[in-house]
Write an enzyme that holds these catalytic residues in place. Structure first.
Site, short mmCIF file in Angstrom:
data_model
loop_
_atom_site.label_atom_id
_atom_site.label_comp_id
_atom_site.label_asym_id
_atom_site.label_seq_id
_atom_site.Cartn_x
_atom_site.Cartn_y
_atom_site.Cartn_z
CB THR A 270 43.04 83.29 59.35
OG1 THR A 270 43.11 84.02 60.56
CG2 THR A 270 42.79 81.82 59.64
CD GLN B 81 43.49 77.58 90.40
OE1 GLN B 81 44.20 78.05 89.52
NE2 GLN B 81 43.89 77.50 91.66
CD GLU C 184 35.94 86.72 62.40
OE1 GLU C 184 34.72 86.92 62.45
OE2 GLU C 184 36.47 85.80 61.75
C1 LIG Z 1 45.48 84.92 65.18
C2 LIG Z 1 44.87 86.08 64.46
C3 LIG Z 1 44.19 85.86 63.27
C4 LIG Z 1 43.63 86.95 62.57
N1 LIG Z 1 43.02 86.71 61.38
C5 LIG Z 1 42.62 87.78 60.63
C6 LIG Z 1 42.12 87.59 59.30
O1 LIG Z 1 41.98 86.45 58.82
N2 LIG Z 1 41.79 88.66 58.58
C7 LIG Z 1 41.90 89.94 59.05
O2 LIG Z 1 41.58 90.88 58.33
N3 LIG Z 1 42.38 90.15 60.32
C8 LIG Z 1 42.74 89.11 61.11
N4 LIG Z 1 43.25 89.32 62.37
C9 LIG Z 1 43.43 90.69 62.84
C10 LIG Z 1 42.50 91.07 63.98
O3 LIG Z 1 41.19 91.21 63.54
C11 LIG Z 1 43.08 92.34 64.63
O4 LIG Z 1 44.26 91.97 65.32
C12 LIG Z 1 42.11 93.01 65.56
O5 LIG Z 1 41.02 93.55 64.84
C13 LIG Z 1 42.76 94.13 66.38
O6 LIG Z 1 43.52 94.97 65.57
P1 LIG Z 1 45.01 95.33 65.99
O7 LIG Z 1 45.74 94.07 66.28
O8 LIG Z 1 45.57 96.23 64.95
O9 LIG Z 1 44.88 96.11 67.36
P2 LIG Z 1 44.68 97.68 67.54
O10 LIG Z 1 43.58 98.15 66.66
O11 LIG Z 1 46.00 98.35 67.42
O12 LIG Z 1 44.19 97.77 69.06
C14 LIG Z 1 45.11 97.68 70.15
C15 LIG Z 1 44.31 97.72 71.46
O13 LIG Z 1 43.60 98.98 71.54
C16 LIG Z 1 42.21 98.73 71.73
N5 LIG Z 1 41.45 99.77 71.02
C17 LIG Z 1 41.65 100.21 69.74
N6 LIG Z 1 40.78 101.18 69.44
C18 LIG Z 1 39.99 101.36 70.55
C19 LIG Z 1 38.90 102.23 70.90
N7 LIG Z 1 38.39 103.09 70.00
N8 LIG Z 1 38.37 102.13 72.12
C20 LIG Z 1 38.84 101.24 73.04
N9 LIG Z 1 39.87 100.40 72.78
C21 LIG Z 1 40.43 100.46 71.56
C22 LIG Z 1 41.95 97.35 71.13
O14 LIG Z 1 40.79 96.77 71.69
C23 LIG Z 1 43.24 96.64 71.54
O15 LIG Z 1 43.12 96.21 72.89
C24 LIG Z 1 43.77 88.26 63.10
C25 LIG Z 1 44.44 88.45 64.31
C26 LIG Z 1 44.99 87.40 65.00
C27 LIG Z 1 45.73 87.65 66.29
#
Ligand SMILES: Cc1cc2nc3c(=O)[nH]c(=O)nc-3n(C[C@H](O)[C@H](O)[C@H](O)COP(=O)(O)OP(=O)(O)OC[C@H]3O[C@@H](n4cnc5c(N)ncnc54)[C@H](O)[C@@H]3O)c2cc1C
Length: 364
Positions: free
Chosen positions: A143, A320, A347
């Site tokens: 971000t 809705q 987060e």
């Molecule tokens: C708009 C936006 C802004 C962001 N800003 C920042 C930022 O400023 N700094 C930063 O560092 N990050 C940032 N993020 C990243 C964000 O924190 C991550 O997208 C988030 O932590 C999820 O990681 P991932 O996308 O790799 O999903 P993944 O870790 O690949 O997870 C995919 C899915 O699997 C599920 N999952 C994964 N492991 C498990 C488990 N052990 N048990 C059950 N379910 C599980 C997750 O809940 C999710 O539904 C941002 C993301 C977005 C979309």
């Protein structure tokens, strides 16, 4: 002051800027001038000297008017936290005044393309070379990526999965740092989210915050507080969706009466109001524990989980209540519904919040 700023400056600009996908840097500058960018930090360092409880209520106001601003303030505040908490006196004296002073904006670089929910899997490396570190790798989803003046960056200083990560404060204009094309998102389109590439970014060793190897613990503690900011954003969004739905339901008439007088709509609005108030109570309870220096990690995860799931439901129900009008861009509720979705993801996804809560319940 926060509500006044949100009503006067933020609300009238939000829809158009989000539609144009314009990052509102000037709004952060205005917030900084008013002293609203660093509210929960000590006045001696340039902060607002406010309890976290008060800061979160201000965030609610910003997010209800414009989520991009609420999220941006929350991310900036979290980016400053490691230096405030773990920085040496010399480091704080050198950088903190500017970071909290209002003219600079921060970013938080933890996630990577292959490490989101599992931050111990990060691969970005910081190699010590005499009195400098050389940092290489990619940080995803940042971000304010490419727009921030400084970044709090977590990088690997050894192969130890959890004790091999360290925290660094990196200037935004450092050589070797570049931004990829910003993500094209469902919502929060005014907020820039981008991958940052670090190509042998070289910084002096005094930019290491806390001890070498303490980075993961610092990152997770920062997220405990940051998550409360996201809960506040979600509650602000939900309150604004509810207010819009109530206004509409008082005016829109079907079958000869305002739709709020049909029990099906009135009860829906009552459930929405109850859900918003309950989530706010959970958030404030966690914030008060934090303000009293009591453990609050589980409470913060509960508040984030409850508030963001609530915001998704309440904003969807608001659409809705407005019927067809809710599905158009003539009203802000469709935007708020799209914005609410991301609060369940960043987060720490809400699955990760459940893991944190369950782990604490198990006594592990
Ligand atoms: C708009 C936006 C802004 C962001 N800003 C920042 C930022 O400023 N700094 C930063 O560092 N990050 C940032 N993020 C990243 C964000 O924190 C991550 O997208 C988030 O932590 C999820 O990681 P991932 O996308 O790799 O999903 P993944 O870790 O690949 O997870 C995919 C899915 O699997 C599920 N999952 C994964 N492991 C498990 C488990 N052990 N048990 C059950 N379910 C599980 C997750 O809940 C999710 O539904 C941002 C993301 C977005 C979309």
């Amino acid at each position: 002051m926060s509500r006044d700023f949100a009503t006067r400056e933020l609300a009238p600009r939000a829809a158009e800027a989000e539609e144009r996908e314009q990052f509102p840097r000037e709004m952060f500058a205005k917030l900084g001038d008013l002293g609203l960018l660093a509210m929960p930090y000590a006045e001696e360092w340039g902060g607002g000297g406010q309890p976290y409880e008060v800061y979160l209520q201000a965030l609610e106001e910003f997010a209800g008017a414009w989520a991009t601003i609420g999220v941006g303030v929350s991310v900036h505040v979290m980016s400053c936290w490691p230096l405030v908490t773990f920085g040496s006196t010399a480091q704080r004296e050198r950088w903190l005044g500017d970071m909290l002073g209002g003219s600079l904006l921060g970013g938080y670089c933890l996630s990577e393309p292959d490490a989101g929910s599992d931050p111990a899997a990060i691969r970005t490396r910081a190699k010590r070379d005499g009195d400098v570190y050389r940092i290489s790798g990619s940080k995803a989803w940042v971000t304010h990526g490419g727009e921030a003046d400084f970044y709090t960056v977590f990088a690997r200083t050894s192969d130890d999965r959890s004790r091999g990560i360290s925290c660094f404060l990196i200037p935004g204009n450092v050589e070797g740092l570049s931004r990829q094309a910003p993500e094209r998102k469902m919502g929060l389109t005014g907020s820039i989210t981008a991958t940052l590439d670090f190509d042998e970014v070289t910084v002096e060793t005094n930019r290491l915050i806390g001890e070498e190897g303490a980075g993961l613990s610092i990152a997770l503690q920062a997220l405990d507080s940051g998550r409360l900011g996201i809960a506040a954003v979600a509650i602000g969004l939900a309150q604004a969706s509810l207010d819009c739905a109530v206004d509409y339901a008082r005016q829109r008439r079907t079958f000869g009466r305002p739709i709020i007088e049909h029990q099906g709509v009135g009860f829906l609005l009552a459930d929405m109001a109850a859900a918003v108030e309950s989530a706010r109570a959970a958030m404030l309870e966690a914030a008060r524990r934090r303000d009293r220096s009591k453990p609050f990690s589980r409470h913060a995860s509960i508040a984030k989980l409850v508030a963001t799931d609530m915001a998704m439901k309440v904003s969807t129900d608001a659409v809705q209540v407005l019927g067809g009008a809710g599905y158009t861009k003539d009203f802000p509720v469709e935007r708020m519904m799209r914005e609410a979705k991301v609060t369940q993801i960043f987060e720490g996804t809400n699955q990760i919040q459940r893991m944190i809560i369950a782990r604490q319940l198990s006594g592990a």
